[in-house]
Design a protein around this motif. Sequence first.
Motif, PDB file in Angstrom:
ATOM      1  N   LEU A  89       0.817  -1.213   0.000  1.00 18.28           N
ATOM      2  CA  LEU A  89       0.000   0.000   0.000  1.00 18.28           C
ATOM      3  C   LEU A  89       0.853   1.266   0.000  1.00 18.28           C
ATOM      4  CD1 LEU A  89      -2.950  -0.780   2.458  1.00 18.28           C
ATOM      5  CD2 LEU A  89      -2.908  -0.881  -0.037  1.00 18.28           C
ATOM      6  N   ASP A 171      -9.657   1.204   3.558  1.00 20.55           N
ATOM      7  CA  ASP A 171     -10.868   1.042   2.757  1.00 20.55           C
ATOM      8  C   ASP A 171     -10.704  -0.210   1.895  1.00 20.55           C
ATOM      9  OD1 ASP A 171     -12.057   3.376   3.720  1.00 20.55           O
ATOM     10  OD2 ASP A 171     -11.076   4.621   2.201  1.00 20.55           O
ATOM     11  N   PRO A 193      -7.661  -4.163  -0.561  1.00 21.14           N
ATOM     12  CA  PRO A 193      -7.747  -2.712  -0.446  1.00 21.14           C
ATOM     13  C   PRO A 193      -8.359  -2.084  -1.694  1.00 21.14           C
ATOM     14  CG  PRO A 193      -5.602  -3.497   0.277  1.00 21.14           C
ATOM     15  CD  PRO A 193      -6.281  -4.656  -0.392  1.00 21.14           C
ATOM     16  N   GLN A 194      -9.178  -1.056  -1.495  1.00 17.89           N
ATOM     17  CA  GLN A 194      -9.828  -0.404  -2.628  1.00 17.89           C
ATOM     18  C   GLN A 194      -8.824   0.237  -3.575  1.00 17.89           C
ATOM     19  OE1 GLN A 194     -13.003   2.282  -1.574  1.00 17.89           O
ATOM     20  NE2 GLN A 194     -13.897   0.859  -0.080  1.00 17.89           N
ATOM     21  N   GLN A 195      -7.706   0.724  -3.059  1.00 18.49           N
ATOM     22  CA  GLN A 195      -6.742   1.383  -3.920  1.00 18.49           C
ATOM     23  C   GLN A 195      -6.033   0.419  -4.859  1.00 18.49           C
ATOM     24  OE1 GLN A 195      -4.234   2.734  -0.435  1.00 18.49           O
ATOM     25  NE2 GLN A 195      -2.569   2.340  -1.865  1.00 18.49           N
ATOM     26  N   LEU A 196      -6.223  -0.881  -4.626  1.00 14.54           N
ATOM     27  CA  LEU A 196      -5.659  -1.906  -5.507  1.00 14.54           C
ATOM     28  C   LEU A 196      -6.797  -2.589  -6.258  1.00 14.54           C
ATOM     29  CD1 LEU A 196      -2.987  -3.388  -3.075  1.00 14.54           C
ATOM     30  CD2 LEU A 196      -2.668  -1.622  -4.829  1.00 14.54           C
TER      31      LEU A 196
END
Length: 214
Positions: A89, A171, A193-196
């Motif tokens: 992250l 998130d 994770p939402q960013q991934l």
Amino acid sequence: MSTRRIVAVTLAVAVLTTTTGCIGFLTGEESLTFAAEPAGVDESAAQSAGYATDGPRVVEVNETFTVAGEERRVVAKNQVNTYEKTLDLGIFEAKLGVFTVISSPAVEIAGRTLNPIGDYSNRELVGLVQSRYQGLSDVDEVSSQTITVQGQETQVTKYAAVANVEGQEVDVYVHVTKYRDGEDFIVAVGVYPQQLGGEEGNVLSMMRAIEHPV
């Protein structure tokens, strides 16, 4: 009377009226056991997605019922197979990609399926997540789609949520599906994770590659 209590009473009556050959159970000396066959993801599909597992583990659920003053015990042996993937992250790296496959016996007695998982919605199944992600909160449905798993169509629901990971809020997206194969219910839950967002394709490919039994 609560739904759980109604199910318990129904199960107890059904068991006592349909297990005349199980003398140990009827006398209280033995429990009546239902065991699920293990489920998992095709090995090549899991490797392609970058996930690894130590193999399935058995999780027992014990219920004791009282009928006419006599206690009897029923044991359900569930199989839980958890796959993990290390993700970065930026601020920290950990096994943040988690994919869990659960097989749970239907527990059929007197023509009735008494495992409550059979009636759970995908939203309720989010609560079955037991992994690195703890304390999921703010769970909201994002979308839904139908995929084919083991030759049958099943609905996959995607949720947005907040998880606590090593003391930090992250998130995440949670994908959940459930279907029945033979005598077992199969539940699959993928979290990342939402960013991934690219992990969504990996989660769906692993769902499509579920095998039961493995």
